[in-house]
Write an enzyme that holds these catalytic residues in place. Structure first.
Site, PDB file in Angstrom:
ATOM      1  N   PRO A   9       0.774  -1.231   0.000  1.00 15.50           N
ATOM      2  CA  PRO A   9       0.000   0.000   0.000  1.00 15.50           C
ATOM      3  C   PRO A   9       0.813   1.294   0.000  1.00 15.50           C
ATOM      4  O   PRO A   9       1.857   1.391   0.654  1.00 15.50           O
ATOM      5  CB  PRO A   9      -0.825  -0.088   1.286  1.00 15.50           C
ATOM      6  CG  PRO A   9      -0.199  -1.158   2.091  1.00 15.50           C
ATOM      7  CD  PRO A   9       0.455  -2.101   1.137  1.00 15.50           C
ATOM      8  N   ASN A  10       0.306   2.222  -0.763  1.00 16.92           N
ATOM      9  CA  ASN A  10       0.826   3.600  -0.859  1.00 16.92           C
ATOM     10  C   ASN A  10       2.118   3.728  -1.658  1.00 16.92           C
ATOM     11  O   ASN A  10       2.597   4.844  -1.880  1.00 16.92           O
ATOM     12  CB  ASN A  10       1.011   4.238   0.537  1.00 16.92           C
ATOM     13  CG  ASN A  10      -0.286   4.287   1.303  1.00 16.92           C
ATOM     14  OD1 ASN A  10      -1.271   4.815   0.785  1.00 16.92           O
ATOM     15  ND2 ASN A  10      -0.327   3.728   2.494  1.00 16.92           N
ATOM     16  N   ARG A  17       4.853  11.101  -1.250  1.00 16.42           N
ATOM     17  CA  ARG A  17       5.118  10.721   0.145  1.00 16.42           C
ATOM     18  C   ARG A  17       6.304  11.500   0.709  1.00 16.42           C
ATOM     19  O   ARG A  17       6.873  12.354   0.028  1.00 16.42           O
ATOM     20  CB  ARG A  17       5.318   9.198   0.227  1.00 16.42           C
ATOM     21  CG  ARG A  17       4.037   8.452  -0.187  1.00 16.42           C
ATOM     22  CD  ARG A  17       4.131   6.978   0.019  1.00 16.42           C
ATOM     23  NE  ARG A  17       4.236   6.634   1.446  1.00 16.42           N
ATOM     24  CZ  ARG A  17       4.421   5.400   1.875  1.00 16.42           C
ATOM     25  NH1 ARG A  17       4.513   4.395   0.998  1.00 16.42           N
ATOM     26  NH2 ARG A  17       4.513   5.150   3.170  1.00 16.42           N
ATOM     27  N   TYR A  22      11.601   8.984   0.831  1.00 15.27           N
ATOM     28  CA  TYR A  22      11.413   8.363  -0.486  1.00 15.27           C
ATOM     29  C   TYR A  22      11.940   9.204  -1.637  1.00 15.27           C
ATOM     30  O   TYR A  22      11.892   8.771  -2.784  1.00 15.27           O
ATOM     31  CB  TYR A  22       9.918   8.037  -0.707  1.00 15.27           C
ATOM     32  CG  TYR A  22       9.343   7.198   0.412  1.00 15.27           C
ATOM     33  CD1 TYR A  22       9.744   5.871   0.576  1.00 15.27           C
ATOM     34  CD2 TYR A  22       8.435   7.725   1.329  1.00 15.27           C
ATOM     35  CE1 TYR A  22       9.245   5.092   1.618  1.00 15.27           C
ATOM     36  CE2 TYR A  22       7.930   6.955   2.360  1.00 15.27           C
ATOM     37  CZ  TYR A  22       8.339   5.643   2.504  1.00 15.27           C
ATOM     38  OH  TYR A  22       7.842   4.878   3.534  1.00 15.27           O
ATOM     39  N   ASN A  73       7.844  -5.910  -1.069  1.00 19.59           N
ATOM     40  CA  ASN A  73       7.859  -4.755  -0.176  1.00 19.59           C
ATOM     41  C   ASN A  73       6.426  -4.648   0.347  1.00 19.59           C
ATOM     42  O   ASN A  73       5.559  -4.092  -0.321  1.00 19.59           O
ATOM     43  CB  ASN A  73       8.252  -3.472  -0.927  1.00 19.59           C
ATOM     44  CG  ASN A  73       8.320  -2.290   0.026  1.00 19.59           C
ATOM     45  OD1 ASN A  73       7.822  -2.359   1.149  1.00 19.59           O
ATOM     46  ND2 ASN A  73       8.924  -1.204  -0.416  1.00 19.59           N
ATOM     47  N   ALA A  76       3.359  -0.780   4.705  1.00 19.70           N
ATOM     48  CA  ALA A  76       2.920  -0.740   6.114  1.00 19.70           C
ATOM     49  C   ALA A  76       2.476  -2.110   6.624  1.00 19.70           C
ATOM     50  O   ALA A  76       2.548  -2.374   7.835  1.00 19.70           O
ATOM     51  CB  ALA A  76       1.799   0.280   6.285  1.00 19.70           C
ATOM     52  N   HIS A  79       4.498  -4.311   9.182  1.00 20.05           N
ATOM     53  CA  HIS A  79       4.565  -4.119  10.626  1.00 20.05           C
ATOM     54  C   HIS A  79       3.450  -4.810  11.403  1.00 20.05           C
ATOM     55  O   HIS A  79       3.527  -4.917  12.613  1.00 20.05           O
ATOM     56  CB  HIS A  79       4.590  -2.608  10.923  1.00 20.05           C
ATOM     57  CG  HIS A  79       5.585  -1.873  10.070  1.00 20.05           C
ATOM     58  ND1 HIS A  79       6.933  -2.192  10.083  1.00 20.05           N
ATOM     59  CD2 HIS A  79       5.437  -0.907   9.126  1.00 20.05           C
ATOM     60  CE1 HIS A  79       7.565  -1.417   9.204  1.00 20.05           C
ATOM     61  NE2 HIS A  79       6.680  -0.635   8.611  1.00 20.05           N
ATOM     62  N   ASP A  86       1.588 -15.291   7.146  1.00 16.50           N
ATOM     63  CA  ASP A  86       1.126 -16.682   6.993  1.00 16.50           C
ATOM     64  C   ASP A  86       1.142 -17.105   5.526  1.00 16.50           C
ATOM     65  O   ASP A  86       1.481 -18.243   5.213  1.00 16.50           O
ATOM     66  CB  ASP A  86      -0.287 -16.849   7.575  1.00 16.50           C
ATOM     67  CG  ASP A  86      -0.285 -16.874   9.101  1.00 16.50           C
ATOM     68  OD1 ASP A  86       0.799 -16.994   9.700  1.00 16.50           O
ATOM     69  OD2 ASP A  86      -1.382 -16.772   9.694  1.00 16.50           O
ATOM     70  N   GLU A  97      12.475  -9.787   1.417  1.00 19.03           N
ATOM     71  CA  GLU A  97      11.735  -8.582   1.828  1.00 19.03           C
ATOM     72  C   GLU A  97      12.594  -7.358   1.486  1.00 19.03           C
ATOM     73  O   GLU A  97      13.806  -7.375   1.754  1.00 19.03           O
ATOM     74  CB  GLU A  97      11.516  -8.667   3.354  1.00 19.03           C
ATOM     75  CG  GLU A  97      10.900  -7.435   3.986  1.00 19.03           C
ATOM     76  CD  GLU A  97      10.929  -7.520   5.533  1.00 19.03           C
ATOM     77  OE1 GLU A  97      11.452  -8.528   6.102  1.00 19.03           O
ATOM     78  OE2 GLU A  97      10.452  -6.560   6.164  1.00 19.03           O
ATOM     79  N   HIS A  99      12.797  -2.876   1.452  1.00 21.07           N
ATOM     80  CA  HIS A  99      12.236  -1.565   1.797  1.00 21.07           C
ATOM     81  C   HIS A  99      13.103  -0.477   1.187  1.00 21.07           C
ATOM     82  O   HIS A  99      14.341  -0.595   1.174  1.00 21.07           O
ATOM     83  CB  HIS A  99      12.193  -1.365   3.317  1.00 21.07           C
ATOM     84  CG  HIS A  99      11.332  -2.377   3.987  1.00 21.07           C
ATOM     85  ND1 HIS A  99       9.956  -2.318   3.955  1.00 21.07           N
ATOM     86  CD2 HIS A  99      11.646  -3.522   4.650  1.00 21.07           C
ATOM     87  CE1 HIS A  99       9.469  -3.367   4.584  1.00 21.07           C
ATOM     88  NE2 HIS A  99      10.469  -4.119   5.015  1.00 21.07           N
ATOM     89  N   SER A 101      13.184   2.713   2.348  1.00 27.02           N
ATOM     90  CA  SER A 101      13.763   3.419   3.494  1.00 27.02           C
ATOM     91  C   SER A 101      14.319   2.390   4.481  1.00 27.02           C
ATOM     92  O   SER A 101      14.184   1.183   4.264  1.00 27.02           O
ATOM     93  CB  SER A 101      12.678   4.274   4.170  1.00 27.02           C
ATOM     94  OG  SER A 101      11.713   3.435   4.763  1.00 27.02           O
ATOM     95  N   ARG A 106      13.327   4.863  11.651  1.00 22.47           N
ATOM     96  CA  ARG A 106      12.104   5.680  11.644  1.00 22.47           C
ATOM     97  C   ARG A 106      11.287   5.451  12.919  1.00 22.47           C
ATOM     98  O   ARG A 106      11.831   5.055  13.934  1.00 22.47           O
ATOM     99  CB  ARG A 106      11.304   5.360  10.370  1.00 22.47           C
ATOM    100  CG  ARG A 106      12.121   5.668   9.113  1.00 22.47           C
ATOM    101  CD  ARG A 106      11.383   5.331   7.828  1.00 22.47           C
ATOM    102  NE  ARG A 106      10.159   6.115   7.701  1.00 22.47           N
ATOM    103  CZ  ARG A 106       9.265   5.964   6.705  1.00 22.47           C
ATOM    104  NH1 ARG A 106       9.486   5.043   5.775  1.00 22.47           N
ATOM    105  NH2 ARG A 106       8.189   6.717   6.658  1.00 22.47           N
ATOM    106  N   ARG A 110       7.618   1.069  13.212  1.00 23.43           N
ATOM    107  CA  ARG A 110       8.236   0.469  12.014  1.00 23.43           C
ATOM    108  C   ARG A 110       9.418  -0.453  12.373  1.00 23.43           C
ATOM    109  O   ARG A 110      10.012  -1.058  11.509  1.00 23.43           O
ATOM    110  CB  ARG A 110       8.731   1.554  11.054  1.00 23.43           C
ATOM    111  CG  ARG A 110       7.634   2.424  10.487  1.00 23.43           C
ATOM    112  CD  ARG A 110       8.161   3.418   9.477  1.00 23.43           C
ATOM    113  NE  ARG A 110       7.275   4.557   9.379  1.00 23.43           N
ATOM    114  CZ  ARG A 110       6.191   4.614   8.574  1.00 23.43           C
ATOM    115  NH1 ARG A 110       5.892   3.616   7.793  1.00 23.43           N
ATOM    116  NH2 ARG A 110       5.425   5.694   8.554  1.00 23.43           N
TER     117      ARG A 110
HETATM  118  C1  DQA Z   1       8.405   0.946   3.338  1.00 21.41           C
HETATM  119  C2  DQA Z   1       8.595   1.205   4.824  1.00 21.41           C
HETATM  120  C3  DQA Z   1       7.270   1.039   5.574  1.00 21.41           C
HETATM  121  O1  DQA Z   1       7.445   1.329   6.962  1.00 21.41           O
HETATM  122  C4  DQA Z   1       6.231   2.001   5.035  1.00 21.41           C
HETATM  123  O2  DQA Z   1       4.987   1.779   5.655  1.00 21.41           O
HETATM  124  C5  DQA Z   1       6.114   1.962   3.557  1.00 21.41           C
HETATM  125  C6  DQA Z   1       7.308   1.803   2.747  1.00 21.41           C
HETATM  126  C7  DQA Z   1       9.697   1.229   2.549  1.00 21.41           C
HETATM  127  O3  DQA Z   1       9.787   0.757   1.411  1.00 21.41           O
HETATM  128  O4  DQA Z   1      10.570   1.945   3.016  1.00 21.41           O
HETATM  129  O5  DQA Z   1       5.034   2.177   3.001  1.00 21.41           O
HETATM  130  O6  DQA Z   1       8.079  -0.424   3.167  1.00 21.41           O
END
Ligand code: DQA
Length: 143
Positions: A9-10, A17, A22, A73, A76, A79, A86, A97, A99, A101, A106, A110
């Site tokens: 998401p996002n 953002r 980012y 990735n 959110a 977390h 699962d 995995e 990320h 950032s 942070r 997170r």
């Molecule tokens: C993220 C880090 C997460 O904490 C955050 O909610 C994101 C992006 C990252 O790629 O840095 O949406 O996964």
């Protein structure tokens, strides 16, 4: 076999953002960079984004059925989504995995990843290079 790259998401609105985390990168820049890196190192990929936990889980189920390697990735969901954790547990091929950032630098919420314990490894904090490094790591894992 194509490597499945899943973004949560996002992430599709990256350029709107927090710039300190980012930068100015748009989602389309991100996917272009990942695609370029994959072709440079001769890997086939498919990139998908969803804001929906349920859709991400369906794609993870499909990858499990196909024994497809996954770079994820979870954004959110990282977390708190035990449902995504699962689903990842059912994957048969390697899963990494990533990320953009460094979540550990942070906010405290997170600092927990509920998925880190069920993936081969985690790469965080290098912006788009987190994905490039994950592709290189995945290339070795699937050899
Ligand atoms: C993220 C880090 C997460 O904490 C955050 O909610 C994101 C992006 C990252 O790629 O840095 O949406 O996964």
């Amino acid at each position: 076999m194509k490597i499945l790259i899943l973004n949560g998401p996002n992430l599709s609105r990256l350029d709107l953002r927090e710039k300190n985390h980012y930068g100015d990168l748009s989602y389309s820049d991100l996917t272009k960079e990942i695609t370029k890196k994959a072709s440079e190192i001769g890997m086939e990929i498919e990139i998908k984004h969803s804001d929906s936990e349920s859709e991400l889980i369906s794609w993870i189920h499909e990858a499990a059925d196909k024994k497809q390697p996954v770079i994820i990735n979870p954004a959110a969901f990282t977390h708190y989504s035990y449902a995504i954790r699962d689903a990842i547990c059912m994957l048969k091929a390697p899963v990494i995995e990533v990320h953009l950032s460094n979540p550990l630098s942070r906010e405290e919420f997170r600092h927990t990843s509920v998925v880190s314990g069920v993936v081969q490894g985690t790469i965080s904090g290098f912006g788009v290079d987190s994905y490039s490094l994950a592709l290189l790591a995945m290339q070795k894992l699937v050899k």
